[in-house]
Design an enzyme around this catalytic site. Structure first.
Site, PDB file in Angstrom:
ATOM      1  N   GLU A 122      32.543-103.061 -29.042  1.00 31.08           N
ATOM      2  CA  GLU A 122      31.181-103.440 -29.402  1.00 31.08           C
ATOM      3  C   GLU A 122      30.403-103.963 -28.196  1.00 31.08           C
ATOM      4  OE1 GLU A 122      31.314-104.792 -33.994  1.00 31.08           O
ATOM      5  OE2 GLU A 122      32.665-105.898 -32.671  1.00 31.08           O
ATOM      6  N   GLU A 142      38.768-102.823 -37.711  1.00 30.59           N
ATOM      7  CA  GLU A 142      38.609-103.924 -38.669  1.00 30.59           C
ATOM      8  C   GLU A 142      39.052-103.588 -40.092  1.00 30.59           C
ATOM      9  OE1 GLU A 142      36.000-104.811 -35.207  1.00 30.59           O
ATOM     10  OE2 GLU A 142      36.423-103.027 -36.421  1.00 30.59           O
TER      11      GLU A 142
END
Length: 268
Positions: A122, A142
């Site tokens: 990210e 995730e």
């Protein structure tokens, strides 16, 4: 020659899991993740990273910011235990902190090798350029934790590669190879693992040679119009072009072109 960066902000007196170097001669600052072997990013580190980007963005000695890491892996992601211990207020700031490279007016390069997972991915997605190597693997894992990306990963990725590919990556926690990242437009450039530093140096030198004003304008324009209708994007482009038309750098660029010499941009 790169030296350790000195911060006036007491919140940056002791950096958590990373260091910052500056090379004034090359107009370059490096943010170096340094918690090997996997450079796991802690919760406090995220806020410090934001503050560092904001500081470097205001430093006139710095033209280009590089984010790199010590060891074989850029980052395997965040400190999982830290998510359970963090307050709702801290968690609400995750995306804002990791978006700091995107908000910076200066070019930001991510030098990615090895694992680049979770917040490591990210953070890289928020940068302007991503150089990968043969060993680089991107992933947003995730889903394996019963969670989704929380620092802008799925949103930025969808803008880059579309909803079908993003679902394939996010909903399956799928790893993406360096070549696939390059083919899909996630990576800017792919080099041999041993050539990452050399490729990063070359890109820094290239970017520093351009007009800082034109470069800042181009980055902001592209960021601001990424999801704008074409008519609005063209209108804003015209306004930016008109503003730069009055700059010293544009005049210098035109004169240097006609005189067949290298331009000396002042950033004004």
């Amino acid at each position: 020659m790169a030296v350790a960066y000195t911060f006036a902000d007491p919140r940056l007196a002791k950096l958590d899991g990373f260091g910052v170097e500056i090379d004034e001669a090359k107009q370059r600052a490096d943010i170096v993740l340094n918690r090997p072997p996997f450079n796991i990013v802690s919760m406090p580190q995220r806020d410090q990273l934001r503050l560092v980007f904001e500081t470097l963005d205001e430093d006139e000695r710095v033209r280009v910011i590089v984010v790199r890491a010590v060891g074989e892996h850029f980052s395997s992601g965040g400190n999982i235990k830290g998510f359970m211990e963090a307050s709702p207020e801290t968690v609400s700031k995750l995306a804002w902190n990791i978006a700091a490279p995107f908000r910076a007016s200066k070019p930001v390069i991510a030098a990615n090798r090895g694992f680049c997972f979770g917040v490591g991915f990210e953070l890289s997605l928020a940068c302007d350029f991503r150089i990968v190597t043969d060993t680089t693997q991107y992933a947003l894992p995730e889903q394996k934790l019963g969670q989704i990306p929380g620092s802008g990963g799925s949103a930025r990725l969808q803008m880059m590669v579309g909803i079908t590919r993003t679902k394939d990556i996010v909903m399956r926690s799928k790893r993406i190879s360096a070549q696939q990242a390059l083919d899909w437009g996630i990576a800017t450039e792919k080099v041999a693992d041993a050539d990452l530093e050399k490729a990063t140096d070359a890109l820094v030198d290239e970017l520093v040679a351009f007009s800082p004003m034109a470069q800042r304008t181009a980055k902001k324009l592209l960021n601001d119009t990424e999801d704008s209708p074409l008519s609005i994007a063209i209108e804003l482009e015209g306004h930016c072009y008109s503003r730069l038309r009055q700059s010293h750098d544009f005049k210098e660029g035109v004169e240097a072109f006609h005189e067949k010499r290298k331009p000396e941009f002042k950033g004004c």
